[in-house]
Enzyme design. Structure first.
Site, PDB file in Angstrom:
ATOM      1  CB  SER A 174     -13.252  90.036-142.869  1.00 51.91           C
ATOM      2  OG  SER A 174     -12.461  88.900-142.591  1.00 51.91           O
ATOM      3  CG  ASN A 175     -14.377  86.052-139.552  1.00 52.23           C
ATOM      4  OD1 ASN A 175     -13.323  85.810-138.993  1.00 52.23           O
ATOM      5  ND2 ASN A 175     -14.766  85.419-140.660  1.00 52.23           N
ATOM      6  CG  ASP A 176     -13.612  90.278-134.517  1.00 54.76           C
ATOM      7  OD1 ASP A 176     -13.095  91.165-135.220  1.00 54.76           O
ATOM      8  OD2 ASP A 176     -14.556  90.470-133.735  1.00 54.76           O
ATOM      9  CB  SER A 177     -10.855  84.292-137.671  1.00 56.80           C
ATOM     10  OG  SER A 177      -9.819  83.331-137.649  1.00 56.80           O
ATOM     11  CB  ALA A 218     -13.632  82.344-138.945  1.00 58.71           C
TER      12      ALA A 218
END
Ligand code: CTP
Ligand code: CA
Length: 226
Positions: free
Chosen positions: A33-36, A100
């Site tokens: 995943s990502n930091d959104s 994101a």
């Protein structure tokens, strides 16, 4: 056609917002995943509702509370988000693509926990569909706003994405600046439109950025005569 009320400029309009960072499964206990944080998209959904719109919020996992008074569609992966968006696209007036979306996903998700074995392991990734680009290809009347998260060459990269994805407006933000990007309550954005206008906004709360974007979209909808 209803008169535009100054306090409810989106009355009678439908707004579709995507938010959060997509989660791409590797096995039952692991993912990419990502930091959104979802803050920008949730702020857009709340402000749009406050401006009188009917709002659908398609959200990848986020720890934020679910906004009141909006249709909330939880999704997990980019593929889930794509189908949730495409099902609803034809009914909406404004699309704001703040999510994101993971650019790649694991080529296969294991149904059972992957076991530790060799000293090295390789995960094969495959490209996810570009949801915003598909919106750009299929849009009819919709005013489409995309986001571009950049670390360098902000305006050139933002403009390239605006054209490639056939958006009406691109919100470019330099995620290396203090007070901008993932997780913060503020953002520093540059708005690029398809007529070549460039608007560099000062540091604002994400709610203020949301309001600004929605006002612009309201002014530029076909029924507003813009
Ligand atoms: N986006 C999307 N689907 C994807 C990737 C991105 O809909 N598979 C959308 C995002 O929601 C955002 C915009 O495209 O509104 C720009 O995302 P960004 O990651 O900045 O651009 P990319 O085209 O993925 O390019 P790159 O990450 O290589 O800079
Ligand atoms: Ca990307």
């Amino acid at each position: 056609v209803a008169m535009l009320q100054p306090d409810l400029p989106l009355q009678g309009k439908k707004v579709l917002v995507t938010a959060g960072g997509t989660v791409e499964r590797l096995d039952p206990v692991r993912y990419l995943s990502n930091d959104s944080s979802g803050k920008m998209g949730y702020a857009v959904a709340e402000e749009a509702r406050g401006m009188g719109a009917e709002v659908v919020l398609i959200s990848a996992p986020s720890s934020l509370p679910r906004p009141e008074g909006v249709e909330f569609v939880p999704v997990v992966s980019a593929l889930d988000m794509l189908s949730a968006v495409m099902e609803r696209l034809k009914d909406v007036d404004i699309v704001i693509k703040a999510a994101a979306v993971a650019d790649y996903r694991p080529a296969e998700a294991s149904p059972v926990k992957i076991k530790k074995k060799d000293e090295e392991m390789t995960i094969r990734l495959v490209k996810n569909p570009d949801i915003l680009q598909q919106i750009g290809e299929r849009k009819t009347k919709q005013y489409v706003i995309g986001f571009a998260a950049e670390t360098n060459d902000l305006e050139a990269n933002g403009l390239d994405k605006l054209r490639r994805k056939n958006c009406d407006l691109m919100v470019a933000n330099d995620v290396t600046l203090e007070g901008a990007g993932f997780g913060t309550d503020t953002n520093i954005v540059t708005l690029l439109d398809k007529d070549g206008n460039v608007e560099r906004l000062p540091i604002l709360s994400k709610r203020e950025v949301a309001r600004h974007l929605l006002k612009l979209a309201a002014e530029r909808l076909p029924s507003a005569g813009g």
